[in-house]
Structure formats: C-alpha cells, structure tokens
Write a protein that holds these residues in place. Sequence first.
Motif, PDB file in Angstrom:
ATOM      1  N   UNK A  27      47.844  69.704   7.626  1.00 49.72           N
ATOM      2  CA  UNK A  27      46.969  69.914   8.780  1.00 49.72           C
ATOM      3  C   UNK A  27      46.852  71.411   9.066  1.00 49.72           C
ATOM      4  N   UNK A  28      48.000  72.112   9.114  1.00 51.12           N
ATOM      5  CA  UNK A  28      47.985  73.548   9.420  1.00 51.12           C
ATOM      6  C   UNK A  28      47.163  74.351   8.420  1.00 51.12           C
ATOM      7  N   UNK A  29      47.232  73.975   7.149  1.00 50.44           N
ATOM      8  CA  UNK A  29      46.509  74.711   6.105  1.00 50.44           C
ATOM      9  C   UNK A  29      45.037  74.295   6.022  1.00 50.44           C
ATOM     10  N   UNK A  30      44.664  73.244   6.732  1.00 53.32           N
ATOM     11  CA  UNK A  30      43.272  72.826   6.763  1.00 53.32           C
ATOM     12  C   UNK A  30      42.879  71.770   5.744  1.00 53.32           C
ATOM     13  N   UNK A  31      43.854  71.165   5.064  1.00 48.06           N
ATOM     14  CA  UNK A  31      43.547  70.122   4.086  1.00 48.06           C
ATOM     15  C   UNK A  31      43.325  68.761   4.737  1.00 48.06           C
ATOM     16  N   UNK A  32      43.914  68.562   5.918  1.00 45.45           N
ATOM     17  CA  UNK A  32      43.715  67.333   6.695  1.00 45.45           C
ATOM     18  C   UNK A  32      43.194  67.722   8.075  1.00 45.45           C
ATOM     19  N   UNK A  33      42.349  66.888   8.675  1.00 49.99           N
ATOM     20  CA  UNK A  33      41.839  67.206  10.019  1.00 49.99           C
ATOM     21  C   UNK A  33      42.916  67.020  11.080  1.00 49.99           C
ATOM     22  N   UNK A  34      42.699  67.624  12.234  1.00 46.40           N
ATOM     23  CA  UNK A  34      43.627  67.493  13.356  1.00 46.40           C
ATOM     24  C   UNK A  34      43.822  66.058  13.801  1.00 46.40           C
ATOM     25  N   UNK A  35      42.865  65.196  13.503  1.00 46.64           N
ATOM     26  CA  UNK A  35      42.999  63.776  13.862  1.00 46.64           C
ATOM     27  C   UNK A  35      44.104  63.082  13.072  1.00 46.64           C
ATOM     28  N   UNK A  36      44.680  63.763  12.085  1.00 41.76           N
ATOM     29  CA  UNK A  36      45.793  63.218  11.294  1.00 41.76           C
ATOM     30  C   UNK A  36      47.134  63.390  11.996  1.00 41.76           C
ATOM     31  N   UNK A  37      47.171  64.160  13.069  1.00 38.61           N
ATOM     32  CA  UNK A  37      48.441  64.485  13.730  1.00 38.61           C
ATOM     33  C   UNK A  37      49.218  63.247  14.184  1.00 38.61           C
ATOM     34  N   UNK A  38      48.607  62.163  14.680  1.00 39.68           N
ATOM     35  CA  UNK A  38      49.418  60.995  15.057  1.00 39.68           C
ATOM     36  C   UNK A  38      50.272  60.456  13.894  1.00 39.68           C
ATOM     37  N   UNK A  39      49.758  60.527  12.686  1.00 37.34           N
ATOM     38  CA  UNK A  39      50.556  60.112  11.525  1.00 37.34           C
ATOM     39  C   UNK A  39      51.742  61.054  11.336  1.00 37.34           C
ATOM     40  N   UNK A  40      51.509  62.348  11.529  1.00 32.33           N
ATOM     41  CA  UNK A  40      52.589  63.332  11.433  1.00 32.33           C
ATOM     42  C   UNK A  40      53.651  63.032  12.494  1.00 32.33           C
ATOM     43  N   UNK A  41      53.215  62.691  13.711  1.00 27.51           N
ATOM     44  CA  UNK A  41      54.164  62.407  14.784  1.00 27.51           C
ATOM     45  C   UNK A  41      55.027  61.186  14.464  1.00 27.51           C
ATOM     46  N   UNK A  42      54.418  60.162  13.899  1.00 30.69           N
ATOM     47  CA  UNK A  42      55.193  58.971  13.508  1.00 30.69           C
ATOM     48  C   UNK A  42      56.239  59.349  12.459  1.00 30.69           C
ATOM     49  N   UNK A  43      55.832  60.144  11.484  1.00 27.33           N
ATOM     50  CA  UNK A  43      56.764  60.598  10.446  1.00 27.33           C
ATOM     51  C   UNK A  43      57.832  61.497  11.063  1.00 27.33           C
ATOM     52  N   UNK A  44      57.439  62.344  12.022  1.00 26.98           N
ATOM     53  CA  UNK A  44      58.383  63.262  12.654  1.00 26.98           C
ATOM     54  C   UNK A  44      59.477  62.505  13.405  1.00 26.98           C
ATOM     55  N   UNK A  45      59.112  61.429  14.066  1.00 27.25           N
ATOM     56  CA  UNK A  45      60.105  60.650  14.818  1.00 27.25           C
ATOM     57  C   UNK A  45      61.006  59.863  13.867  1.00 27.25           C
ATOM     58  N   UNK A  46      60.399  59.154  12.932  1.00 25.25           N
ATOM     59  CA  UNK A  46      61.172  58.229  12.100  1.00 25.25           C
ATOM     60  C   UNK A  46      61.952  58.908  10.987  1.00 25.25           C
ATOM     61  N   UNK A  47      61.303  59.765  10.226  1.00 22.68           N
ATOM     62  CA  UNK A  47      61.943  60.315   9.018  1.00 22.68           C
ATOM     63  C   UNK A  47      62.399  61.752   9.224  1.00 22.68           C
ATOM     64  N   UNK A  48      61.499  62.605   9.697  1.00 20.86           N
ATOM     65  CA  UNK A  48      61.859  63.994   9.922  1.00 20.86           C
ATOM     66  C   UNK A  48      62.916  64.143  11.004  1.00 20.86           C
ATOM     67  N   UNK A  49      62.819  63.341  12.042  1.00 17.80           N
ATOM     68  CA  UNK A  49      63.769  63.420  13.137  1.00 17.80           C
ATOM     69  C   UNK A  49      64.994  62.543  12.937  1.00 17.80           C
ATOM     70  N   UNK A  50      64.783  61.238  12.937  1.00 24.85           N
ATOM     71  CA  UNK A  50      65.911  60.303  12.939  1.00 24.85           C
ATOM     72  C   UNK A  50      66.714  60.321  11.644  1.00 24.85           C
ATOM     73  N   UNK A  51      66.054  60.178  10.502  1.00 25.15           N
ATOM     74  CA  UNK A  51      66.794  60.160   9.232  1.00 25.15           C
ATOM     75  C   UNK A  51      67.497  61.494   9.001  1.00 25.15           C
ATOM     76  N   UNK A  52      66.832  62.588   9.353  1.00 23.46           N
ATOM     77  CA  UNK A  52      67.438  63.898   9.145  1.00 23.46           C
ATOM     78  C   UNK A  52      68.639  64.101  10.075  1.00 23.46           C
TER      79      UNK A  52
END
Length: 192
Positions: A24-49
């Motif tokens: 998203x930051x580099x412009x390959x995905x639109x900002x509307x993709x952020x909810x998917x990032x948030x789900x990943x951030x909570x489950x895998x990036x946050x909790x698993x880590x």
Amino acid sequence: MKLANPAPLGLFGFALTTWLLCLVNAGFLPGTSVPLVLAMAIAFGGTAQFCAGLMEMVKGNTFGFVAFCSYGAFWWSFALFVEFFAKDVPGAAVGWYLLAWGAFTFAMWIGTFALNRTLFLIFLALWVTFALLGFADLLGIPSLGTLGGYGGLITALLAFYLGAAELINEAHGHTVLPIGAPGARLAPAPAE
C-alpha cells in the motif's frame, strides 16, 4: 525437553504483515486494501509475533523477546490507531509515532552487530523504512512515504528469507540457506 525455535513464526508474522502494508505504501495496492492489512496486523503480525516473543523469553533470548513482543505490540497499536483513533490526528503526530519506532529500531539494530548478518540487514532496512515513513508524515512529503514503502518491501523480503532459513536449516540439520556469521561484539568498557 527441547523447545521449538519461535523465530520463524515471529519472522514470518513480521514479514507478511510488513509486505502487505508496504504494498500500500509503495502504491502497488490501493488504500482500500488497508482493512486486510489490519486483519493481518492483529492476527499474525501482532498476536503470532507476540507469542513468538514470549517463547523467546522462555528460551532466554532477550533480543528475540524484546524484538518480537515489541513489533507484535507495534502491529496491535497500528491496527488500533487506524481503525479507532486516526480521525483528526495530525500528520506530524503520525510522523513522530513512526520516528519513535525508528529510534527504537535503531537501538535494536546496534544489538544485531553481534548477531547474524541477515538480522543486521533486516534491522538496518527497518530503521531506514521507519525514518522515511516518519519524515514523510512529519514533513508532508508523500514521495518519502513511497520510498519507505519500497524500504519496507526490502525489509519484508529479508525477514521472510531469515524465517525460511531458520525453519529449513533446522529441518535439514545443516545450512541450506546461509544467514551470515555473527559480527564482532562491541568491546566491553574498560574496568575503572
């Protein structure tokens, strides 16, 4: 009793979540993709880590404990901020948030001088990424954010490689994917 190596779990959680956000930051995905990032951030990036960090504590690995728990908490804070608290927060405040994480990452990078070379490169790329993203928001220069997105993609690739190397090398019982010998330790201060 042999404990499992938690590092691949933490590294993959960090790598995949960072990859998605930086697309998203580099412009390959639109900002509307952020909810998917948030789900990943909570489950895998946050909790698993974070779980990987707690497992590193049990193994006596202070660096792994601090790194994985801290960046797990980063992903939780990022998801909470974007979902619930971002409205009306000035860009300069977001910039300082990212620069604070950059300063923390810089300190962690110094710790990697005595660790493997791949980890050294991950933390080097990560503190540069935080600096670029932070200054993009602080100074209002979007092109720095795009550069930060590319820096994050490099960081994610390096973290993915290290996670794969640790998993594959352990499974095979020998080095299949090299990670670079640890660097020299900083000399202790002379006794007074």
